[in-house]
Design a protein around this motif. Structure first.
Motif, PDB file in Angstrom:
ATOM      1  N   ILE A 141       3.851   9.743   8.910  1.00  0.00           N
ATOM      2  CA  ILE A 141       4.005   9.227   7.117  1.00  0.00           C
ATOM      3  C   ILE A 141       3.277   8.533   6.611  1.00  0.00           C
ATOM      4  N   ASN A 142       2.549   7.795   7.323  1.00  0.00           N
ATOM      5  CA  ASN A 142       1.407   6.991   6.790  1.00  0.00           C
ATOM      6  C   ASN A 142       0.106   7.772   6.063  1.00  0.00           C
ATOM      7  N   ASN A 143       0.312   9.209   6.006  1.00  0.00           N
ATOM      8  CA  ASN A 143      -0.946  10.272   5.199  1.00  0.00           C
ATOM      9  C   ASN A 143      -0.192  11.256   4.201  1.00  0.00           C
ATOM     10  N   ASP A 144       1.347  11.671   4.623  1.00  0.00           N
ATOM     11  CA  ASP A 144       2.206  12.218   3.780  1.00  0.00           C
ATOM     12  C   ASP A 144       2.228  12.561   2.303  1.00  0.00           C
ATOM     13  N   PRO A 145       1.804  13.346   1.314  1.00  0.00           N
ATOM     14  CA  PRO A 145       2.237  12.129  -0.078  1.00  0.00           C
ATOM     15  C   PRO A 145       4.256  12.191   0.058  1.00  0.00           C
ATOM     16  N   LYS A 146       4.969  13.664   0.392  1.00  0.00           N
ATOM     17  CA  LYS A 146       5.861  12.879   0.597  1.00  0.00           C
ATOM     18  C   LYS A 146       6.836  12.000   1.263  1.00  0.00           C
ATOM     19  N   TYR A 147       5.798  11.236   2.106  1.00  0.00           N
ATOM     20  CA  TYR A 147       5.500   9.587   2.694  1.00  0.00           C
ATOM     21  C   TYR A 147       5.694   8.449   1.618  1.00  0.00           C
ATOM     22  N   GLU A 148       5.694   8.764   0.348  1.00  0.00           N
ATOM     23  CA  GLU A 148       4.711   7.854  -0.516  1.00  0.00           C
ATOM     24  C   GLU A 148       4.214   7.066  -0.579  1.00  0.00           C
ATOM     25  N   GLU A 149       5.904   6.574  -0.605  1.00  0.00           N
ATOM     26  CA  GLU A 149       6.264   4.654  -0.462  1.00  0.00           C
ATOM     27  C   GLU A 149       6.481   3.700   1.221  1.00  0.00           C
ATOM     28  N   TRP A 150       6.395   5.055   2.353  1.00  0.00           N
ATOM     29  CA  TRP A 150       6.658   4.659   3.157  1.00  0.00           C
ATOM     30  C   TRP A 150       5.767   4.396   4.424  1.00  0.00           C
ATOM     31  N   THR A 151       5.693   2.986   4.920  1.00  0.00           N
ATOM     32  CA  THR A 151       4.538   2.724   5.896  1.00  0.00           C
ATOM     33  C   THR A 151       5.131   2.348   7.486  1.00  0.00           C
ATOM     34  N   ALA A 152       4.606   2.612   8.223  1.00  0.00           N
ATOM     35  CA  ALA A 152       4.892   2.935   9.276  1.00  0.00           C
ATOM     36  C   ALA A 152       3.580   2.060  10.167  1.00  0.00           C
ATOM     37  N   THR A 153       3.844   1.030  11.120  1.00  0.00           N
ATOM     38  CA  THR A 153       3.356   0.155  11.960  1.00  0.00           C
ATOM     39  C   THR A 153       3.558  -0.297  13.227  1.00  0.00           C
ATOM     40  N   LYS A 154       2.408  -0.108  14.152  1.00  0.00           N
ATOM     41  CA  LYS A 154       3.216  -0.421  15.679  1.00  0.00           C
ATOM     42  C   LYS A 154       3.143  -1.637  15.800  1.00  0.00           C
ATOM     43  N   LYS A 155       4.053  -1.760  16.567  1.00  0.00           N
ATOM     44  CA  LYS A 155       4.901  -3.474  16.943  1.00  0.00           C
ATOM     45  C   LYS A 155       4.322  -4.247  17.258  1.00  0.00           C
ATOM     46  N   ASP A 156       2.851  -3.522  18.504  1.00  0.00           N
ATOM     47  CA  ASP A 156       2.170  -4.413  18.988  1.00  0.00           C
ATOM     48  C   ASP A 156       0.841  -4.507  17.965  1.00  0.00           C
ATOM     49  N   GLU A 157       0.521  -4.278  17.047  1.00  0.00           N
ATOM     50  CA  GLU A 157       0.166  -4.338  15.782  1.00  0.00           C
ATOM     51  C   GLU A 157      -0.127  -5.117  14.540  1.00  0.00           C
ATOM     52  N   CYS A 158       1.230  -6.078  15.295  1.00  0.00           N
ATOM     53  CA  CYS A 158       1.931  -6.626  13.749  1.00  0.00           C
ATOM     54  C   CYS A 158       1.573  -7.868  13.861  1.00  0.00           C
TER      55      CYS A 158
END
Length: 55
Positions: free
Chosen positions: A38-55
């Motif tokens: 999700i964070n690196n693939d161009p087809k998910y350009e506007e997407w971000t995925a964040t682990k809960k413990d990193e918030c």
């Protein structure tokens, strides 16, 4: 042989994540491979995925 079969059915570790697609926030359990995709693939350009413990 048994170890090979056992590894095949081994489930990857999943992490609770927040996924933002530019419009909606979703709370999902994803593997590290899925988070990286999700964070690196161009087809998910506007997407971000964040682990809960990193918030």
């Amino acid at each position: 042989m048994f170890e090979k079969i056992k590894e095949f059915f081994k489930e990857e570790e999943k992490f609770p994540c927040i996924v933002w697609d530019g419009k909606m926030m979703k709370y999902l359990d994803l593997t590290q491979k899925q988070i990286d995709e999700i964070n690196n693939d161009p087809k998910y350009e506007e997407w971000t995925a964040t682990k809960k413990d990193e918030c």
